[in-house]
Design a protein around this motif. Structure first.
Motif, PDB file in Angstrom:
ATOM      1  N   ARG A   2      11.438   7.654 -10.822  1.00  0.00           N
ATOM      2  CA  ARG A   2      12.361   7.732  -9.767  1.00  0.00           C
ATOM      3  C   ARG A   2      11.860   7.170  -8.424  1.00  0.00           C
ATOM      4  NH1 ARG A   2      12.816  11.785 -13.453  1.00  0.00           N
ATOM      5  NH2 ARG A   2      14.769  12.655 -13.931  1.00  0.00           N
ATOM      6  N   ILE A   3      10.572   7.025  -8.243  1.00  0.00           N
ATOM      7  CA  ILE A   3      10.143   6.804  -6.838  1.00  0.00           C
ATOM      8  C   ILE A   3       8.897   5.561  -7.164  1.00  0.00           C
ATOM      9  CG2 ILE A   3      10.592   8.949  -5.632  1.00  0.00           C
ATOM     10  CD1 ILE A   3       7.760   9.718  -5.950  1.00  0.00           C
ATOM     11  N   PRO A   4       8.512   4.788  -6.208  1.00  0.00           N
ATOM     12  CA  PRO A   4       7.366   3.624  -6.418  1.00  0.00           C
ATOM     13  C   PRO A   4       6.335   4.323  -6.455  1.00  0.00           C
ATOM     14  CG  PRO A   4       8.909   3.409  -4.486  1.00  0.00           C
ATOM     15  CD  PRO A   4       9.108   4.795  -4.971  1.00  0.00           C
ATOM     16  N   LEU A   5       5.611   3.493  -7.484  1.00  0.00           N
ATOM     17  CA  LEU A   5       4.127   3.937  -7.787  1.00  0.00           C
ATOM     18  C   LEU A   5       3.178   4.337  -6.736  1.00  0.00           C
ATOM     19  CD1 LEU A   5       2.001   3.970 -10.467  1.00  0.00           C
ATOM     20  CD2 LEU A   5       1.805   1.775  -9.932  1.00  0.00           C
ATOM     21  N   GLY A   6       3.234   3.455  -5.768  1.00  0.00           N
ATOM     22  CA  GLY A   6       2.072   4.057  -4.741  1.00  0.00           C
ATOM     23  C   GLY A   6       2.320   5.392  -3.992  1.00  0.00           C
ATOM     24  N   ILE A   7       3.641   5.653  -3.785  1.00  0.00           N
ATOM     25  CA  ILE A   7       4.187   6.876  -3.195  1.00  0.00           C
ATOM     26  C   ILE A   7       3.997   7.993  -3.979  1.00  0.00           C
ATOM     27  CG2 ILE A   7       6.184   8.164  -2.375  1.00  0.00           C
ATOM     28  CD1 ILE A   7       7.100   5.475  -1.342  1.00  0.00           C
ATOM     29  N   ALA A   8       4.190   7.472  -5.608  1.00  0.00           N
ATOM     30  CA  ALA A   8       3.910   8.742  -6.685  1.00  0.00           C
ATOM     31  C   ALA A   8       2.541   8.950  -6.619  1.00  0.00           C
ATOM     32  CB  ALA A   8       4.332   8.479  -7.995  1.00  0.00           C
ATOM     33  N   VAL A   9       1.566   8.340  -6.657  1.00  0.00           N
ATOM     34  CA  VAL A   9       0.238   8.523  -6.850  1.00  0.00           C
ATOM     35  C   VAL A   9      -0.118   9.195  -5.401  1.00  0.00           C
ATOM     36  CG1 VAL A   9      -1.989   7.547  -6.812  1.00  0.00           C
ATOM     37  CG2 VAL A   9      -0.209   6.765  -8.345  1.00  0.00           C
ATOM     38  N   THR A  10       0.246   8.738  -4.152  1.00  0.00           N
ATOM     39  CA  THR A  10      -0.187   9.402  -2.814  1.00  0.00           C
ATOM     40  C   THR A  10       0.465  10.750  -2.771  1.00  0.00           C
ATOM     41  OG1 THR A  10       0.105   7.372  -2.008  1.00  0.00           O
ATOM     42  CG2 THR A  10       0.266   9.275  -0.282  1.00  0.00           C
ATOM     43  N   LEU A  11       1.471  11.127  -3.404  1.00  0.00           N
ATOM     44  CA  LEU A  11       1.890  12.579  -3.437  1.00  0.00           C
ATOM     45  C   LEU A  11       1.129  13.321  -4.381  1.00  0.00           C
ATOM     46  CD1 LEU A  11       5.752  12.208  -3.131  1.00  0.00           C
ATOM     47  CD2 LEU A  11       4.235  12.981  -1.348  1.00  0.00           C
ATOM     48  N   ALA A  61      -2.593   1.687  -6.650  1.00  0.00           N
ATOM     49  CA  ALA A  61      -1.213   2.026  -7.140  1.00  0.00           C
ATOM     50  C   ALA A  61      -0.149   1.118  -6.356  1.00  0.00           C
ATOM     51  CB  ALA A  61      -0.909   3.560  -7.060  1.00  0.00           C
ATOM     52  N   ALA A  62      -0.252   1.248  -5.102  1.00  0.00           N
ATOM     53  CA  ALA A  62       0.615   0.439  -4.371  1.00  0.00           C
ATOM     54  C   ALA A  62       0.569  -1.178  -4.569  1.00  0.00           C
ATOM     55  CB  ALA A  62       0.526   0.783  -2.687  1.00  0.00           C
ATOM     56  N   THR A  63      -0.576  -1.380  -4.897  1.00  0.00           N
ATOM     57  CA  THR A  63      -0.938  -2.765  -5.125  1.00  0.00           C
ATOM     58  C   THR A  63      -0.270  -3.450  -6.454  1.00  0.00           C
ATOM     59  OG1 THR A  63      -2.860  -3.035  -3.575  1.00  0.00           O
ATOM     60  CG2 THR A  63      -2.596  -4.883  -5.375  1.00  0.00           C
ATOM     61  N   ALA A  64      -0.615  -2.426  -7.372  1.00  0.00           N
ATOM     62  CA  ALA A  64      -0.063  -2.382  -8.882  1.00  0.00           C
ATOM     63  C   ALA A  64       1.534  -2.686  -8.766  1.00  0.00           C
ATOM     64  CB  ALA A  64      -0.707  -1.508  -9.847  1.00  0.00           C
ATOM     65  N   GLY A  65       1.962  -1.611  -8.023  1.00  0.00           N
ATOM     66  CA  GLY A  65       3.691  -1.485  -7.978  1.00  0.00           C
ATOM     67  C   GLY A  65       4.126  -2.714  -7.353  1.00  0.00           C
ATOM     68  N   PHE A  66       3.427  -3.231  -6.487  1.00  0.00           N
ATOM     69  CA  PHE A  66       3.951  -4.687  -5.905  1.00  0.00           C
ATOM     70  C   PHE A  66       3.885  -5.876  -6.653  1.00  0.00           C
ATOM     71  CE2 PHE A  66       3.121  -8.351  -3.103  1.00  0.00           C
ATOM     72  CZ  PHE A  66       4.266  -8.370  -2.435  1.00  0.00           C
ATOM     73  N   GLN A 121       7.601  -3.485  -6.097  1.00  0.00           N
ATOM     74  CA  GLN A 121       8.134  -2.514  -5.178  1.00  0.00           C
ATOM     75  C   GLN A 121       7.151  -2.577  -3.842  1.00  0.00           C
ATOM     76  OE1 GLN A 121       6.375   0.963  -7.781  1.00  0.00           O
ATOM     77  NE2 GLN A 121       8.446   0.925  -8.876  1.00  0.00           N
ATOM     78  N   ALA A 122       7.882  -3.092  -2.755  1.00  0.00           N
ATOM     79  CA  ALA A 122       7.389  -3.554  -1.566  1.00  0.00           C
ATOM     80  C   ALA A 122       7.462  -2.194  -0.896  1.00  0.00           C
ATOM     81  CB  ALA A 122       8.149  -4.451  -0.785  1.00  0.00           C
ATOM     82  N   LEU A 123       6.430  -1.858   0.113  1.00  0.00           N
ATOM     83  CA  LEU A 123       6.052  -0.671   0.924  1.00  0.00           C
ATOM     84  C   LEU A 123       6.675  -1.042   2.303  1.00  0.00           C
ATOM     85  CD1 LEU A 123       2.858   0.856  -0.388  1.00  0.00           C
ATOM     86  CD2 LEU A 123       5.392   1.452  -1.237  1.00  0.00           C
TER      87      LEU A 123
END
Length: 319
Positions: free
Chosen positions: A124-133, A278-283, A288-290
């Motif tokens: 449901r949400i980007p990988l980097g944000i999911a890992v951060t939460l 995680a954010a890098t992998a998502g991108f 998935q750009a942040l």
């Protein structure tokens, strides 16, 4: 790996990927880094490689979700990882008390819950944000376990990051996805506690292998309910096995090797970079750009995690 340690110690060091936690107990037995600069860099390279493997494995899992569903991916990952660990570890089933089995079952439940909730969030949400939460769970456990005033500052810094991620309110993000990620963080904290207890009761990685079996068995009905025959498609099975190797088996091996020569505190600080990886992998994998605010929020949570680990390590040295 079976050193007697309090739950607070792995909690402080584990503001990182859950897979790293069982290995932390090995740190105190490892020899220090070798005299050469190249030798000293080896464990660092291993930790970074493990982090990349975990997060790129999560990205592959996100690609698999349209075919197998979030619950189906969890089942494939846990089942494949359980089979591999059983073959490699060959844990003994006899000679354990009822309390031992209760601990390993609780560890498996925490592991299964953590994976299930995280993959629901990832859907449901980007990988980097999911890992951060998700990292907020171990961070909160570290803050509570330390009982030091400075860690309130780190908690506040993380809270600012969470507010930035939500853009002042989580209506910008899928609220259900954010809730799943926070729930995964809570299960991650439970994972840390029961990982430490399991490590004291079972030799080597036996407890981890048995807990993985528990998690796989618990996830199986959910995966079948959501995906059914989709789980038997050869290409889906192959990708599920790849996710298991990338997200579990390979990182376990790399981190165990690193922790033989790297202090647990250094390891934990490096693992605090997981949201950035995680954010890098998502991108790179998921496009998935942040936004600038998202990147700043992730940086704040990483800084809070590093600060909490450093302050906890300093407290132990002073004690």
């Amino acid at each position: 790996m079976n050193v007697q340690r309090s739950a607070a110690e792995p909690a402080a060091a584990a503001v990182a990927v859950p897979e790293a936690v069982p290995a932390l107990d090995a740190a105190d037995h490892g020899s220090g880094p070798g005299p050469g600069r190249g030798t000293a860099l080896v464990p660092i390279v291993l930790v970074v490689a493990g982090g990349l493997s975990v997060q790129f494995g999560s990205a592959v899992a996100a690609l698999l979700m349209p075919k197998a569903g979030a619950l189906g991916v969890v089942t494939l990952r846990l089942a494949a990882a359980a089979l591999i660990l059983l073959v490699v570890c060959r844990p003994k089933l006899r000679g354990h008390s009822r309390a031992d089995w209760g601990t390993v079952v609780a560890f498996g439940v925490a592991m299964g819950g953590m994976n299930t909730l995280f993959y629901q969030a990832l859907d449901r949400i980007p990988l980097g944000i999911a890992v951060t939460l998700e990292v907020l769970g171990p961070l909160a456990l570290s803050v509570f376990a330390s009982r030091r005033l400075i860690n309130v500052v780190w908690a506040g810094l993380a809270l600012v990051g969470v507010v930035l991620l939500g853009g002042g309110g989580f209506d910008r993000l899928d609220p259900v996805g954010a809730a799943y990620a926070l729930g995964a963080g809570a299960m991650w904290a439970a994972y840390i506690v029961f990982s430490a207890r399991t490590g004291r009761r079972f030799p080597q990685a036996d407890g981890l292998a048995l807990a993985m079996v528990v998690a796989a068995v618990l996830s199986l009905p959910l995966g079948i309910w959501e995906s059914g025959e989709k789980l038997t498609v050869p290409s889906t099975l192959a990708l599920g096995a790849a996710v298991a190797v990338l997200s579990s088996v390979l990182p376990y091996t790399l981190e165990l090797m690193a922790l033989r020569r790297l202090p647990a505190s250094t390891f934990a600080v490096m693992m605090s970079l997981e949201p950035a990886i995680a954010a890098t992998a998502g991108f790179l994998i998921l496009n998935q750009a942040l936004s600038t605010a998202d990147a700043l929020a992730i940086a704040l949570v990483i800084g809070a995690s590093m600060g909490a680990v450093r302050s906890q390590t300093g407290a132990r040295k002073q004690g």
